[in-house]
Motif scaffolding. Structure first.
Motif, PDB file in Angstrom:
ATOM      1  N   VAL A  95      -5.335 -42.451   1.572  1.00  0.00           N
ATOM      2  CA  VAL A  95      -4.022 -41.903   1.238  1.00  0.00           C
ATOM      3  C   VAL A  95      -4.184 -40.702   0.303  1.00  0.00           C
ATOM      4  CG1 VAL A  95      -1.699 -42.459   0.460  1.00  0.00           C
ATOM      5  CG2 VAL A  95      -3.145 -44.256   1.421  1.00  0.00           C
ATOM      6  N   SER A  96      -5.077 -40.848  -0.661  1.00  0.00           N
ATOM      7  CA  SER A  96      -5.356 -39.734  -1.579  1.00  0.00           C
ATOM      8  C   SER A  96      -5.880 -38.527  -0.814  1.00  0.00           C
ATOM      9  CB  SER A  96      -6.382 -40.170  -2.632  1.00  0.00           C
ATOM     10  OG  SER A  96      -5.877 -41.229  -3.420  1.00  0.00           O
ATOM     11  N   ALA A  97      -6.716 -38.766   0.198  1.00  0.00           N
ATOM     12  CA  ALA A  97      -7.256 -37.671   1.006  1.00  0.00           C
ATOM     13  C   ALA A  97      -6.141 -36.944   1.748  1.00  0.00           C
ATOM     14  CB  ALA A  97      -8.290 -38.209   1.989  1.00  0.00           C
ATOM     15  N   SER A  98      -5.189 -37.693   2.276  1.00  0.00           N
ATOM     16  CA  SER A  98      -4.060 -37.069   2.981  1.00  0.00           C
ATOM     17  C   SER A  98      -3.195 -36.252   2.024  1.00  0.00           C
ATOM     18  CB  SER A  98      -3.207 -38.144   3.655  1.00  0.00           C
ATOM     19  OG  SER A  98      -3.924 -38.774   4.695  1.00  0.00           O
ATOM     20  N   ARG A  99      -2.975 -36.806   0.843  1.00  0.00           N
ATOM     21  CA  ARG A  99      -2.163 -36.082  -0.145  1.00  0.00           C
ATOM     22  C   ARG A  99      -2.763 -34.724  -0.473  1.00  0.00           C
ATOM     23  NH1 ARG A  99      -0.633 -41.228  -2.458  1.00  0.00           N
ATOM     24  NH2 ARG A  99      -2.543 -41.290  -3.676  1.00  0.00           N
ATOM     25  N   LYS A 100      -4.072 -34.654  -0.531  1.00  0.00           N
ATOM     26  CA  LYS A 100      -4.733 -33.389  -0.839  1.00  0.00           C
ATOM     27  C   LYS A 100      -4.459 -32.350   0.246  1.00  0.00           C
ATOM     28  CE  LYS A 100      -8.444 -35.389  -3.633  1.00  0.00           C
ATOM     29  NZ  LYS A 100      -9.909 -35.654  -3.727  1.00  0.00           N
ATOM     30  N   ILE A 101      -4.380 -32.782   1.479  1.00  0.00           N
ATOM     31  CA  ILE A 101      -4.059 -31.860   2.578  1.00  0.00           C
ATOM     32  C   ILE A 101      -2.635 -31.346   2.431  1.00  0.00           C
ATOM     33  CG2 ILE A 101      -3.775 -31.629   5.072  1.00  0.00           C
ATOM     34  CD1 ILE A 101      -5.951 -33.760   5.400  1.00  0.00           C
ATOM     35  N   TYR A 102      -1.702 -32.251   2.141  1.00  0.00           N
ATOM     36  CA  TYR A 102      -0.313 -31.828   1.968  1.00  0.00           C
ATOM     37  C   TYR A 102      -0.163 -30.910   0.747  1.00  0.00           C
ATOM     38  CZ  TYR A 102       0.728 -35.466   5.389  1.00  0.00           C
ATOM     39  OH  TYR A 102       0.759 -36.232   6.525  1.00  0.00           O
ATOM     40  N   GLN A 103      -0.897 -31.198  -0.296  1.00  0.00           N
ATOM     41  CA  GLN A 103      -0.868 -30.333  -1.480  1.00  0.00           C
ATOM     42  C   GLN A 103      -1.368 -28.934  -1.142  1.00  0.00           C
ATOM     43  OE1 GLN A 103      -3.202 -32.633  -4.218  1.00  0.00           O
ATOM     44  NE2 GLN A 103      -1.547 -34.091  -4.668  1.00  0.00           N
ATOM     45  N   GLU A 104      -2.400 -28.866  -0.323  1.00  0.00           N
ATOM     46  CA  GLU A 104      -2.921 -27.567   0.113  1.00  0.00           C
ATOM     47  C   GLU A 104      -1.893 -26.835   0.973  1.00  0.00           C
ATOM     48  OE1 GLU A 104      -5.380 -24.308   0.659  1.00  0.00           O
ATOM     49  OE2 GLU A 104      -5.465 -25.935  -0.806  1.00  0.00           O
ATOM     50  N   ASN A 105      -1.213 -27.570   1.831  1.00  0.00           N
ATOM     51  CA  ASN A 105      -0.176 -26.958   2.668  1.00  0.00           C
ATOM     52  C   ASN A 105       0.963 -26.386   1.819  1.00  0.00           C
ATOM     53  OD1 ASN A 105      -1.499 -27.450   5.060  1.00  0.00           O
ATOM     54  ND2 ASN A 105      -0.295 -29.252   5.605  1.00  0.00           N
ATOM     55  N   PHE A 106       1.341 -27.107   0.777  1.00  0.00           N
ATOM     56  CA  PHE A 106       2.409 -26.599  -0.089  1.00  0.00           C
ATOM     57  C   PHE A 106       1.940 -25.395  -0.910  1.00  0.00           C
ATOM     58  CE2 PHE A 106       4.664 -30.754   0.437  1.00  0.00           C
ATOM     59  CZ  PHE A 106       5.856 -30.216   0.882  1.00  0.00           C
ATOM     60  N   LYS A 107       0.683 -25.383  -1.263  1.00  0.00           N
ATOM     61  CA  LYS A 107       0.147 -24.213  -1.957  1.00  0.00           C
ATOM     62  C   LYS A 107       0.232 -22.983  -1.060  1.00  0.00           C
ATOM     63  CE  LYS A 107      -4.020 -22.504  -4.293  1.00  0.00           C
ATOM     64  NZ  LYS A 107      -5.445 -22.817  -4.663  1.00  0.00           N
ATOM     65  N   ILE A 108      -0.086 -23.166   0.219  1.00  0.00           N
ATOM     66  CA  ILE A 108       0.025 -22.082   1.198  1.00  0.00           C
ATOM     67  C   ILE A 108       1.477 -21.647   1.341  1.00  0.00           C
ATOM     68  CG2 ILE A 108      -0.219 -21.531   3.656  1.00  0.00           C
ATOM     69  CD1 ILE A 108      -2.666 -23.453   3.647  1.00  0.00           C
ATOM     70  N   ALA A 109       2.384 -22.620   1.400  1.00  0.00           N
ATOM     71  CA  ALA A 109       3.808 -22.311   1.537  1.00  0.00           C
ATOM     72  C   ALA A 109       4.324 -21.544   0.327  1.00  0.00           C
ATOM     73  CB  ALA A 109       4.606 -23.599   1.721  1.00  0.00           C
ATOM     74  N   GLN A 110       3.841 -21.919  -0.842  1.00  0.00           N
ATOM     75  CA  GLN A 110       4.245 -21.217  -2.059  1.00  0.00           C
ATOM     76  C   GLN A 110       3.794 -19.759  -2.009  1.00  0.00           C
ATOM     77  OE1 GLN A 110       2.611 -22.862  -5.687  1.00  0.00           O
ATOM     78  NE2 GLN A 110       4.363 -22.170  -6.876  1.00  0.00           N
ATOM     79  N   GLU A 111       2.590 -19.529  -1.537  1.00  0.00           N
ATOM     80  CA  GLU A 111       2.059 -18.168  -1.458  1.00  0.00           C
ATOM     81  C   GLU A 111       2.767 -17.323  -0.411  1.00  0.00           C
ATOM     82  OE1 GLU A 111      -2.030 -18.908  -0.626  1.00  0.00           O
ATOM     83  OE2 GLU A 111      -2.544 -19.462  -2.698  1.00  0.00           O
TER      84      GLU A 111
ATOM     85  N   VAL B 223       3.000 -30.834   8.614  1.00  0.00           N
ATOM     86  CA  VAL B 223       2.194 -31.977   9.040  1.00  0.00           C
ATOM     87  C   VAL B 223       0.930 -31.555   9.794  1.00  0.00           C
ATOM     88  CG1 VAL B 223       4.135 -33.584   9.112  1.00  0.00           C
ATOM     89  CG2 VAL B 223       3.640 -32.160  11.113  1.00  0.00           C
ATOM     90  N   GLU B 224       0.675 -30.253   9.832  1.00  0.00           N
ATOM     91  CA  GLU B 224      -0.518 -29.745  10.507  1.00  0.00           C
ATOM     92  C   GLU B 224      -1.629 -29.470   9.491  1.00  0.00           C
ATOM     93  OE1 GLU B 224      -1.183 -29.498  13.584  1.00  0.00           O
ATOM     94  OE2 GLU B 224       0.661 -29.287  14.739  1.00  0.00           O
ATOM     95  N   SER B 225      -2.775 -29.041   9.987  1.00  0.00           N
ATOM     96  CA  SER B 225      -3.885 -28.662   9.121  1.00  0.00           C
ATOM     97  C   SER B 225      -3.510 -27.425   8.325  1.00  0.00           C
ATOM     98  CB  SER B 225      -5.122 -28.359   9.967  1.00  0.00           C
ATOM     99  OG  SER B 225      -4.898 -27.186  10.752  1.00  0.00           O
ATOM    100  N   PRO B 226      -4.157 -27.171   7.201  1.00  0.00           N
ATOM    101  CA  PRO B 226      -3.868 -25.960   6.427  1.00  0.00           C
ATOM    102  C   PRO B 226      -4.008 -24.677   7.250  1.00  0.00           C
ATOM    103  CG  PRO B 226      -5.122 -27.490   5.085  1.00  0.00           C
ATOM    104  CD  PRO B 226      -5.085 -28.071   6.460  1.00  0.00           C
ATOM    105  N   GLU B 227      -4.971 -24.630   8.153  1.00  0.00           N
ATOM    106  CA  GLU B 227      -5.164 -23.441   8.977  1.00  0.00           C
ATOM    107  C   GLU B 227      -3.960 -23.190   9.878  1.00  0.00           C
ATOM    108  OE1 GLU B 227      -8.737 -24.991   7.361  1.00  0.00           O
ATOM    109  OE2 GLU B 227      -7.360 -25.993   8.783  1.00  0.00           O
ATOM    110  N   LYS B 228      -3.518 -24.232  10.565  1.00  0.00           N
ATOM    111  CA  LYS B 228      -2.355 -24.094  11.447  1.00  0.00           C
ATOM    112  C   LYS B 228      -1.084 -23.861  10.638  1.00  0.00           C
ATOM    113  CE  LYS B 228      -4.129 -26.807  15.340  1.00  0.00           C
ATOM    114  NZ  LYS B 228      -3.899 -27.995  16.201  1.00  0.00           N
TER     115      LYS B 228
END
Length: 408
Positions: free
Chosen positions: A312-328, A389-394
């Protein structure tokens, strides 16, 4: 419907004929409204998307990641149990894992009578109100607006009057308390962390709702399916707030939760309803008639998932990365929970069509997730919901296209 009156009295139980009796009384069939995704399909059906772009679908809250290997392995190892009927009550192994999750995550120790394993949470949200409100002559439900559409389906099935708890920018996407309305309610459904607005409630704010449920004697249910998708601090549960205000036996209080988002395993259909043991005792009897027991291999795989936290922690890190991308890219402030962006775009219908036609990206107009209030205002109007809900790249590629569309 005359045939019903000829059946033996002993099999005309209130549980088994709840839905049929409602139809019989009204003389009508149930008429449900199209799901948001059906509306979206109609909206886009005559549009040919730009084939220069790879399709990107950011509409549904379904994690696009592999279900962790240890869960899949447990499912395979348990396949021999397909020869056995599952218990409606759920296997002891699963119940123990769920209670362990609640204790570890929320520091609330539940008894076995205070939790029921369920086949996901949609079935609960639809059939629990039918159980609870069956004997009410004029039932009243209240729920957050925008909302998960199954709430509305349950209201239709129970012929309930609906009070919408509007979530708007003006109230910081938190439900306003109107005690005159709440005093009339039989069931209030909250959804925090919230889909789609991403709003959260504090321990004290949830505690105020617990006090209201006791004061006005309505059942309060919080849909907590996004509780584990948080970006910073862990999100509090209504169960914690209930104990916080001194309601130790969880009277009138229920929560539901699921591993669909938590463990990227929506296909396991594993959820639970927990809280007031007196309510759940009778609801358990009802469920024996519903026929919604989870197959044993799914239960054992779910027990493994509920008992493990690292994935679960691993998944959260992906979502956190996605939100960082969204913020940028979009300049948004990452929410405290969920994997959604609730983005104001003005005319959401036109924007959704343009985004699909010119950039081959699908998002969901917010007005499809809400209903007009008594003033004729739809709190979802002007917004789109974006599911990260996709990978950071997508995610980066899709959000860049959305940014271009916003700038056109």
């Amino acid at each position: 419907m005359r045939v019903l009156t000829k059946l033996p009295l002993q099999i005309r139980s209130k549980e088994f004929f709840a839905i049929i009796t409602l139809i019989y009384k009204s003389g009508k069939t149930m008429h449900f409204k199209p799901y948001p995704f059906e509306k979206l399909n109609l909206l886009l059906q005559d549009i040919t998307p730009n084939s220069n772009y790879t399709p990107s679908v950011l509409t549904i809250g379904e994690p696009q990641f592999e279900t962790p290997d240890f869960i899949q392995k447990k499912l395979c190892e348990s396949s021999s149990y397909l020869q056995k009927y599952p218990k409606t009550t759920g296997e002891a192994q699963l119940r123990e894992a769920m209670r362990g999750f609640v204790k570890q995550r929320f520091q609330v120790k539940l008894t076995d009578e205070q939790i029921i394993p369920t086949f996901g949470t949609r079935e609960v949200l639809f059939n629990f109100p039918q159980f609870l409100l069956f004997e009410k002559e004029s039932p009243v439900m209240a729920y957050t607006n925008p909302f998960y559409q199954i709430y509305e389906g349950a209201a239709i099935a129970t012929r309930s009057e609906v009070i919408h708890l509007n979530l708007t920018k003006d109230n910081n996407f938190k439900p306003e308390i109107n005690e005159a309305d709440l005093a009339r309610c039989d069931l209030v459904i909250l959804n925090f962390p919230n889909n789609p607005t991403t709003a959260t409630l504090t321990l004290d704010e949830l505690g105020e709702w617990v006090k209201l449920a006791l004061k006005h004697n309505f059942v309060l249910l919080n849909d907590e399916c996004y509780s584990e998708i948080y970006t910073q601090e862990p999100i509090v549960s209504l169960l914690e707030a209930t104990e916080h205000v001194g309601n130790k036996n969880l009277k009138n209080i229920l929560v539901i939760n699921s591993i669909s988002k938590r463990s990227s395993a929506p296909g396991l259909r594993s959820g639970f309803i927990a809280g007031d043991a007196e309510i759940l005792k009778e609801y358990m009897k009802y469920r024996t008639y519903v026929g919604c027991a989870s197959p044993l291999p799914l239960q054992f795989a779910a027990a493994a998932a509920w008992s493990e936290e690292e994935h679960v922690s691993a998944s959260r890190k992906i979502y956190q990365e996605n939100f960082k991308i969204a913020q940028e890219i979009l300049g948004i402030t990452p929410p405290k929970a969920t994997f959604y962006i609730w983005l104001y775009v003005g005319n959401a219908i036109d924007f959704t069509q343009k985004l699909y036609k010119e950039y081959n990206v699908k998002v969901l107009p917010g007005e499809f997730l809400a209903r007009e209030d008594t003033k004729g205002e739809n709190p979802g109007k002007g917004y789109i919901r974006i599911a990260l809900v996709e990978s950071p790249e997508k995610t980066k590629e899709a959000l860049s296209r959305i940014k271009e569309c916003l700038n056109d």
